[in-house]
Scaffold this motif. Structure first.
Motif, PDB file in Angstrom:
ATOM      1  N   PHE A  46       0.810  -1.209   0.000  1.00 40.46           N
ATOM      2  CA  PHE A  46       0.000   0.000   0.000  1.00 40.46           C
ATOM      3  C   PHE A  46       0.851   1.272   0.000  1.00 40.46           C
ATOM      4  CE2 PHE A  46      -3.391  -2.868   0.951  1.00 40.46           C
ATOM      5  CZ  PHE A  46      -4.555  -2.220   0.549  1.00 40.46           C
ATOM      6  N   GLY A  47       2.157   1.128   0.202  1.00 35.70           N
ATOM      7  CA  GLY A  47       3.026   2.300   0.237  1.00 35.70           C
ATOM      8  C   GLY A  47       2.679   3.219   1.380  1.00 35.70           C
ATOM      9  N   ILE A  48       2.439   2.623   2.559  1.00 36.48           N
ATOM     10  CA  ILE A  48       2.029   3.408   3.714  1.00 36.48           C
ATOM     11  C   ILE A  48       3.171   4.319   4.153  1.00 36.48           C
ATOM     12  CG2 ILE A  48       2.749   1.700   5.444  1.00 36.48           C
ATOM     13  CD1 ILE A  48      -0.535   3.641   5.541  1.00 36.48           C
ATOM     14  N   THR A  49       2.866   5.566   4.476  1.00 38.19           N
ATOM     15  CA  THR A  49       3.886   6.515   4.905  1.00 38.19           C
ATOM     16  C   THR A  49       3.958   6.545   6.425  1.00 38.19           C
ATOM     17  OG1 THR A  49       2.332   8.370   4.979  1.00 38.19           O
ATOM     18  CG2 THR A  49       3.418   7.931   2.875  1.00 38.19           C
ATOM     19  N   HIS A  50       5.028   7.138   6.967  1.00 39.52           N
ATOM     20  CA  HIS A  50       5.191   7.156   8.422  1.00 39.52           C
ATOM     21  C   HIS A  50       4.108   7.983   9.096  1.00 39.52           C
ATOM     22  CE1 HIS A  50       6.608  11.331   8.976  1.00 39.52           C
ATOM     23  NE2 HIS A  50       7.215  11.188   7.810  1.00 39.52           N
ATOM     24  N   SER A  51       3.515   8.938   8.375  1.00 38.94           N
ATOM     25  CA  SER A  51       2.473   9.773   8.982  1.00 38.94           C
ATOM     26  C   SER A  51       1.087   9.136   8.890  1.00 38.94           C
ATOM     27  CB  SER A  51       2.451  11.159   8.315  1.00 38.94           C
ATOM     28  OG  SER A  51       2.186  11.031   6.935  1.00 38.94           O
ATOM     29  N   LYS A  52       0.981   8.023   8.201  1.00 40.01           N
ATOM     30  CA  LYS A  52      -0.262   7.237   8.116  1.00 40.01           C
ATOM     31  C   LYS A  52      -1.455   8.079   7.674  1.00 40.01           C
ATOM     32  CE  LYS A  52       0.108   5.715  12.361  1.00 40.01           C
ATOM     33  NZ  LYS A  52       1.398   6.282  12.741  1.00 40.01           N
ATOM     34  N   GLN A  53      -1.238   8.970   6.713  1.00 43.27           N
ATOM     35  CA  GLN A  53      -2.329   9.785   6.206  1.00 43.27           C
ATOM     36  C   GLN A  53      -2.411   9.725   4.685  1.00 43.27           C
ATOM     37  OE1 GLN A  53      -1.659  13.950   6.972  1.00 43.27           O
ATOM     38  NE2 GLN A  53       0.489  13.809   6.473  1.00 43.27           N
ATOM     39  N   GLN A  54      -1.645   8.828   4.091  1.00 46.93           N
ATOM     40  CA  GLN A  54      -1.652   8.721   2.642  1.00 46.93           C
ATOM     41  C   GLN A  54      -1.060   7.376   2.230  1.00 46.93           C
ATOM     42  OE1 GLN A  54       0.626  11.763   0.677  1.00 46.93           O
ATOM     43  NE2 GLN A  54      -0.338  11.415  -1.315  1.00 46.93           N
ATOM     44  N   ILE A  55      -1.559   6.825   1.110  1.00 45.01           N
ATOM     45  CA  ILE A  55      -0.988   5.606   0.569  1.00 45.01           C
ATOM     46  C   ILE A  55      -0.419   5.889  -0.815  1.00 45.01           C
ATOM     47  CG2 ILE A  55      -2.552   4.106   1.864  1.00 45.01           C
ATOM     48  CD1 ILE A  55      -4.086   3.694  -0.816  1.00 45.01           C
ATOM     49  N   ARG A  56       0.558   5.075  -1.200  1.00 43.03           N
ATOM     50  CA  ARG A  56       1.114   5.110  -2.555  1.00 43.03           C
ATOM     51  C   ARG A  56       1.165   3.661  -3.047  1.00 43.03           C
ATOM     52  NH1 ARG A  56       4.406   8.809   0.292  1.00 43.03           N
ATOM     53  NH2 ARG A  56       4.208  10.962  -0.452  1.00 43.03           N
ATOM     54  N   PRO A  57       0.022   3.137  -3.495  1.00 45.40           N
ATOM     55  CA  PRO A  57      -0.079   1.706  -3.786  1.00 45.40           C
ATOM     56  C   PRO A  57       0.869   1.243  -4.888  1.00 45.40           C
ATOM     57  CG  PRO A  57      -1.999   2.895  -4.608  1.00 45.40           C
ATOM     58  CD  PRO A  57      -1.228   3.850  -3.770  1.00 45.40           C
ATOM     59  N   MET A  58       1.436   0.060  -4.674  1.00 45.82           N
ATOM     60  CA  MET A  58       2.338  -0.535  -5.648  1.00 45.82           C
ATOM     61  C   MET A  58       1.541  -1.134  -6.822  1.00 45.82           C
ATOM     62  SD  MET A  58       5.418  -0.031  -4.507  1.00 45.82           S
ATOM     63  CE  MET A  58       4.797   1.574  -3.971  1.00 45.82           C
ATOM     64  N   PRO A  59       2.160  -1.232  -7.994  1.00 51.42           N
ATOM     65  CA  PRO A  59       1.442  -1.724  -9.181  1.00 51.42           C
ATOM     66  C   PRO A  59       0.806  -3.099  -8.987  1.00 51.42           C
ATOM     67  CG  PRO A  59       3.496  -0.686  -9.849  1.00 51.42           C
ATOM     68  CD  PRO A  59       3.505  -0.728  -8.346  1.00 51.42           C
ATOM     69  N   HIS A  60       1.478  -4.019  -8.280  1.00 57.05           N
ATOM     70  CA  HIS A  60       0.903  -5.361  -8.146  1.00 57.05           C
ATOM     71  C   HIS A  60      -0.350  -5.337  -7.273  1.00 57.05           C
ATOM     72  CE1 HIS A  60       3.021  -5.441  -4.232  1.00 57.05           C
ATOM     73  NE2 HIS A  60       2.263  -6.492  -3.917  1.00 57.05           N
ATOM     74  N   LEU A  61      -0.432  -4.393  -6.309  1.00 54.46           N
ATOM     75  CA  LEU A  61      -1.641  -4.254  -5.504  1.00 54.46           C
ATOM     76  C   LEU A  61      -2.781  -3.685  -6.353  1.00 54.46           C
ATOM     77  CD1 LEU A  61      -3.204  -4.151  -2.766  1.00 54.46           C
ATOM     78  CD2 LEU A  61      -2.317  -1.816  -2.518  1.00 54.46           C
ATOM     79  N   VAL A  62      -2.482  -2.635  -7.111  1.00 53.46           N
ATOM     80  CA  VAL A  62      -3.499  -2.025  -7.975  1.00 53.46           C
ATOM     81  C   VAL A  62      -4.043  -3.065  -8.958  1.00 53.46           C
ATOM     82  CG1 VAL A  62      -3.902  -0.270  -9.740  1.00 53.46           C
ATOM     83  CG2 VAL A  62      -2.485   0.269  -7.748  1.00 53.46           C
TER      84      VAL A  62
END
Length: 518
Positions: free
Chosen positions: A325-341
């Motif tokens: 999910f590309g979770i960030t340390h601030s846990k307020q945004q995701i950057r999903p990886m291509p295989h997840l999408v």
């Protein structure tokens, strides 16, 4: 080449780092406060109190924000570590809400120039305190987290046997300077982020006001607003944690809901905004029971439309899938990886398109019902001037009403004395080639228009969709014409008369279709 005694090649230029880090990571005050609540929940807290007040000592930035919990508290070493950037006794621990040890110092200093922590581990034990101060760090007055010291027990401990209190002072970067505005916004945003914990019994307050759970799916009856229905079953999709390692997998659970178009479409714009309907379309992404993102996510090429305000989606994932999910340390945004999408987006997009179509159809039904209402009301008003309709159903009426199923409009209150005949007009495909049918039903008269007949497509629907007063008047008159024809036929009681009338209506329908087609 020798290094000058004044040169500094340390990995971090502390004075510049502490200023730069204030501008990174957090979208606003709500996201920063959520980090402190994460820490409280990680420490097992069941009661968390947020307070916002004014420092009366004449500070340039007088607002003070504190979060007090009844968690397990910390010893001196843990407290000092928690105030370090990257300091954590649970670094990379995926069992809870925190993971990187950035939350406490980073969130605090993004909003305030000073953060002070008090912590205690028993009702009569020592209270330890330490702090970070932007100005002291930037000036070089402190280069390490100050060693915790024992302090008198503060009054804000509220009698908790153990716990932690985090206080932000000299708050120069809060979203708003008005306490009432900050409180109102936090009540909504934190209610949504931590809804699963609130449902589970955690008490969270802001200036003594309880935070009510806000369900973006509108499914939970105990939430601030509810009334939606779940669409289909929950989807459970197994996804690899990493694209290059398929041995470790986690579950992604996906739910959809439909908002009640018929009931809520009539709300005013202010009420729709209050409930989060207008411009609220999106997907809520939840990690370990805590919302980490909300937006137009996993929908690939689907364009956002107004009808998308009328459905919602929740994607709940295991922390083992943080990298996916590309979770960030601030846990307020995701950057999903291509295989997840690739794994979950096709299902989400397909269901979203289906729900969009259902919302469009539901709005059309509401719009149609609203446009029928004027004609229905006029016929009901004038009914007392006409020969009375027999009340009991005939066998032909039973057949028509049975074919309507859920489309049959509800009857008015049966206890209403001397009520007029209720007239109802609706569009429903008919198995016959008739362009309309009707039924009388215990005080109701139902006219059914066949949307498959050329009369409806060529003559009636253009008038139904039109918005000009002249066309609306013409369509209303056409409604009354059809009601008059059907009502006259409904007065017949003899079986032979009924069959002749139905024969004529069928012949009329077929002839009209022939003349209108092509």
């Amino acid at each position: 080449m020798t290094k000058s005694i004044d040169e500094d090649y340390s990995i971090v230029a502390l004075d510049k780092f502490i200023q730069a880090t204030r501008d990174s990571g957090y979208k606003g005050t709500s996201s920063a406060v959520a980090e402190l609540i994460d820490n409280s929940l990680q420490a097992g807290a069941t009661e968390i109190a947020v307070s916002i007040s004014v420092d009366e000592t004449g500070e340039e930035h007088p607002l003070v924000l504190s979060v007090v919990d009844n968690g397990s508290g910390m010893d001196a070493r843990t407290l000092r570590t928690a105030l370090r950037f990257g300091g954590s006794s649970r670094f990379n621990d995926r069992n809870g809400l925190g993971r990187y040890g950035m939350g406490l110092p980073n969130s605090s200093l993004s909003q305030a120039k000073r953060v002070t922590v008090h912590t205690w581990r028993s009702r009569r034990g020592q209270v330890l305190s330490s702090y970070l101060d932007i100005d002291e760090i930037a000036s070089g007055a402190i280069t390490a987290v100050p060693e915790p010291r024992v302090v008198p027990r503060p009054t804000f401990i509220n009698g908790h046997a153990s716990g932690t209190a985090v206080t932000w002072s000299r708050c120069d970067r809060l979203d708003n300077r008005r306490i009432s505005t900050l409180t109102r916004r936090l009540l909504v945003s934190l209610g949504r982020r931590f809804r699963h914990f609130l449902w589970g019994g955690v008490s969270l307050t802001i200036n003594a006001d309880p935070v009510e759970p806000v369900d973006p799916l509108y499914l939970c009856p105990s939430s601030r607003f509810s009334g939606a229905t779940q669409f289909g079953d929950e989807l459970v999709i197994e996804v690899a944690a990493r694209s290059d390692d398929r041995t470790t997998t986690g579950s992604v659970r996906i739910r959809f809901s439909e908002l009640p178009v018929e009931a809520w479409s009539k709300l005013g714009n202010d009420e729709k905004r209050l409930r989060g309907i207008a411009k609220g379309a999106g997907v809520s992404v939840v990690r370990a029971g805590r919302e980490v993102d909300y937006g137009w996510l996993f929908l690939n090429g689907k364009r956002r439309e107004n009808y998308d305000d009328w459905w919602r989606c929740e994607v709940n994932f295991d922390p083992v899938l943080d990298e996916a999910f590309g979770i960030t340390h601030s846990k307020q945004q995701i950057r999903p990886m291509p295989h997840l999408v690739e794994a979950i987006a096709p299902d989400i997009e397909a269901i979203a398109r289906a729900l969009n179509a259902r919302a469009r159809k539901a709005h059309l039904a509401v719009k149609t019902a609203e446009r029928f209402s004027a004609s229905e009301g006029r016929a009901s008003e004038k009914d007392v001037m006409l020969p009375p309709l027999p009340q009991r159903r005939r066998p032909r009426d039973e057949q028509v009403l049975g074919g309507l199923g859920k489309n049959l409009p509800p009857a008015a209150d049966a206890g209403e004395a001397h009520r007029k005949t209720e007239y109802r007009i609706l569009a429903k495909s008919l198995s016959e080639t008739l362009f309309f049918n009707y039924a009388r039903d215990d005080g109701r008269f139902v006219l059914v228009l066949n949307p498959e007949h050329p009369f409806y497509k060529i003559i009636y629907k253009p008038l139904l969709d039109a918005d000009t007063p002249a066309e609306a008047t013409l369509r209303g008159h056409l409604d009354l014409l059809l009601l008059a024809i059907a009502r006259t036929e409904a007065l017949l009681e003899k079986e032979t008369d009924i069959k002749v009338a139905e024969y004529i209506r069928k012949g009329w329908s077929d002839t009209l279709a022939t003349l209108l087609d092509g």
